[in-house]
Design a protein around this motif. Structure first.
Motif, short mmCIF file in Angstrom:
data_model
loop_
_atom_site.label_atom_id
_atom_site.label_comp_id
_atom_site.label_asym_id
_atom_site.label_seq_id
_atom_site.Cartn_x
_atom_site.Cartn_y
_atom_site.Cartn_z
N LYS A 1 -1.17 8.13 -5.40
CA LYS A 1 0.19 8.48 -4.97
C LYS A 1 0.34 8.66 -3.45
O LYS A 1 1.44 8.14 -2.87
CB LYS A 1 0.72 9.74 -5.77
CG LYS A 1 2.05 10.15 -5.31
CD LYS A 1 3.29 9.41 -5.66
CE LYS A 1 4.45 10.21 -5.34
NZ LYS A 1 4.87 10.52 -4.05
N ARG A 2 -0.64 9.19 -2.92
CA ARG A 2 -0.53 9.93 -1.55
C ARG A 2 -1.39 9.07 -0.54
O ARG A 2 -1.04 9.32 0.87
CB ARG A 2 -1.35 11.13 -1.51
CG ARG A 2 -0.50 12.32 -2.52
CD ARG A 2 -0.68 13.52 -2.09
NE ARG A 2 0.20 14.45 -2.71
CZ ARG A 2 1.53 14.75 -2.93
NH1 ARG A 2 2.27 14.18 -1.83
NH2 ARG A 2 2.11 15.75 -3.74
N PHE A 3 -2.17 8.01 -0.87
CA PHE A 3 -2.75 7.40 0.09
C PHE A 3 -2.10 6.41 1.00
O PHE A 3 -2.33 6.42 2.12
CB PHE A 3 -4.04 6.32 -0.50
CG PHE A 3 -3.70 5.15 -1.00
CD1 PHE A 3 -3.72 4.05 -0.18
CD2 PHE A 3 -3.17 4.84 -2.10
CE1 PHE A 3 -3.19 2.71 -0.44
CE2 PHE A 3 -2.92 3.60 -2.56
CZ PHE A 3 -2.90 2.63 -1.88
N GLY A 4 -0.92 6.02 0.34
CA GLY A 4 -0.07 5.42 1.53
C GLY A 4 0.58 6.12 2.54
O GLY A 4 0.60 5.58 3.79
N THR A 5 0.98 7.29 2.43
CA THR A 5 1.52 8.25 3.38
C THR A 5 0.30 8.48 4.29
O THR A 5 0.65 8.55 5.61
CB THR A 5 2.17 9.20 2.59
OG1 THR A 5 3.15 9.17 1.97
CG2 THR A 5 2.75 10.16 3.73
N THR A 6 -0.83 8.77 3.85
CA THR A 6 -1.89 8.96 4.73
C THR A 6 -2.09 7.85 5.57
O THR A 6 -2.79 7.86 6.80
CB THR A 6 -3.21 9.52 3.79
OG1 THR A 6 -2.70 10.56 2.90
CG2 THR A 6 -4.39 9.92 4.66
N ALA B 1 0.88 -1.29 -0.08
CA ALA B 1 0.20 -0.12 0.10
C ALA B 1 1.01 1.15 -0.05
O ALA B 1 0.46 2.39 -0.51
CB ALA B 1 -1.04 0.11 1.36
N TYR B 2 2.12 1.18 0.58
CA TYR B 2 2.95 2.27 0.73
C TYR B 2 3.72 2.50 -0.48
O TYR B 2 4.32 3.65 -0.80
CB TYR B 2 3.91 2.18 2.08
CG TYR B 2 4.56 3.32 2.25
CD1 TYR B 2 4.04 4.62 2.85
CD2 TYR B 2 5.98 3.38 2.07
CE1 TYR B 2 4.72 5.72 2.90
CE2 TYR B 2 6.70 4.79 2.26
CZ TYR B 2 6.21 5.77 2.70
OH TYR B 2 6.92 7.18 2.86
N LEU B 3 4.07 1.54 -1.18
CA LEU B 3 5.12 1.45 -2.49
C LEU B 3 4.59 2.70 -3.38
O LEU B 3 5.77 3.37 -4.08
CB LEU B 3 4.77 0.24 -3.41
CG LEU B 3 5.60 -0.69 -2.89
CD1 LEU B 3 5.47 -2.07 -3.61
CD2 LEU B 3 7.10 -0.37 -2.95
N PRO B 4 3.49 3.09 -3.80
CA PRO B 4 3.44 4.29 -4.68
C PRO B 4 3.91 5.63 -4.08
O PRO B 4 4.23 6.66 -4.76
CB PRO B 4 1.52 4.51 -4.64
CG PRO B 4 1.15 3.12 -4.59
CD PRO B 4 2.18 2.38 -3.63
N ALA B 5 4.20 5.86 -2.82
CA ALA B 5 4.39 6.90 -2.35
C ALA B 5 6.17 7.07 -2.53
O ALA B 5 6.47 8.20 -2.40
CB ALA B 5 4.49 7.06 -0.78
#
Length: 302
Positions: A176-181, A116-120
């Motif tokens: 792109k940002r949901f992993g960081t969130t 889940a975090y990879l796109p970030a």
């Protein structure tokens, strides 16, 4: 001499700790690359500077009057608002739902969190190019999947559709940002005392009631951070629009930041672009402060 020596004493009020000297390099960098450019921006917004020559003059508030008369400013403001709303809702709902799921005891939980975090980890430019191929009509990933399942992709062209292009770009930023969130929500969920969850289950609460009345109020600080960051990212939307649509089709994805870029570098009206940047800067600061004040009052202390 004794007074001067006392000023530089590590126990004095002025220099209570010698380690404070270590902030000077960072403070200088911040001043040179942030504070001074902001003052320069305000200065250029009052001139007819074209971004190339130094032969410019003071024009007062005429650049700001130009912004009020310019119809495309209203269109870019509307696009920015739509983009921000979609980003805030999509990013936070998706990230919060995944955070709640990945906070329970399941197998390969760490693997799912990593995926889940990879796109970030990718840069916005790389993400923009990747999704341009995903959205490509006929031969793109989505079009190929539609063809494979027999739906047909003759009319699929989301980035070429005036009504849907802004939503297509917003989806890319959500991805792109949901992993960081999600990581911020996970950090908040893991600070909740498990005894509260166990006590609520004993009292007969179901999972939805636990989430609504216990978990969400106790992670209100994480919600505040993520919503404010999402709003700021939405109001600053530029990277994906620059790579994927160039503000098109027509002016469908022409946001405030892209409009600033277009006025400054395409039309070579740096003074007017600086005026718009000043307005955008003040709007973002004002919205952020209001949101922080409003949401901090609703935070629950652990």
């Amino acid at each position: 001499m004794k007074k001067i020596k006392k000023w530089f004493d590590s126990k004095s009020l002025i220099f209570p700790n010698k380690m404070y000297w270590f902030i000077i390099p960072a403070l200088l960098m911040f001043t040179v690359f942030w504070i001074l450019p902001i003052f320069q921006l305000f200065r250029y917004s009052l001139t007819n500077y074209n971004g190339i020559t130094n032969n410019f003059r003071f024009v007062g508030l005429s650049n700001y009057k130009f912004l009020l008369r310019q119809g495309t400013i209203l269109n870019s403001s509307k696009n920015t608002l739509i983009y921000t709303i979609v980003l805030v809702l999509g990013n936070n709902i998706l990230a919060l739902g995944l955070a709640i799921l990945l906070n329970i005891k399941i197998k390969a939980k760490g693997l799912f969190r990593t995926i889940a975090y990879l796109p970030a980890l990718f840069s916005p430019i790389v993400v923009g190019f990747i999704w341009s191929y995903v959205y490509m009509p006929d031969s793109g990933l989505i079009a190929s999947l539609l063809n494979a399942f027999g739906f047909g992709a003759i009319n699929f062209n989301i980035l070429g559709n005036y009504d849907w292009a802004i939503y297509g770009v917003a989806i890319v930023e959500i991805w792109k940002r949901f992993g960081t969130t999600m990581i911020i929500y996970l950090a908040g969920l893991q600070t909740i005392d498990t005894s509260l969850i166990e006590a609520s289950r004993i009292d007969g609460c179901n999972e939805w009631q636990i989430v609504r009345f216990i978990k969400l109020p106790l992670i209100s600080a994480s919600i505040t951070i993520n919503i404010v960051l999402s709003v700021i990212y939405g109001l600053k939307a530029f990277h994906y629009i620059f790579v994927m649509t160039n503000g098109g089709p027509g002016t469908a994805t022409n946001t405030l930041m892209y409009q600033i870029y277009n006025i400054a570098f395409s039309e070579q009206m740096m003074g007017k672009a600086s005026a718009l940047a000043v307005v955008a800067f003040l709007v973002i600061i004002t919205i952020t402060i209001i949101m922080l004040i409003f949401m901090n009052k609703r935070e629950v202390e652990l």
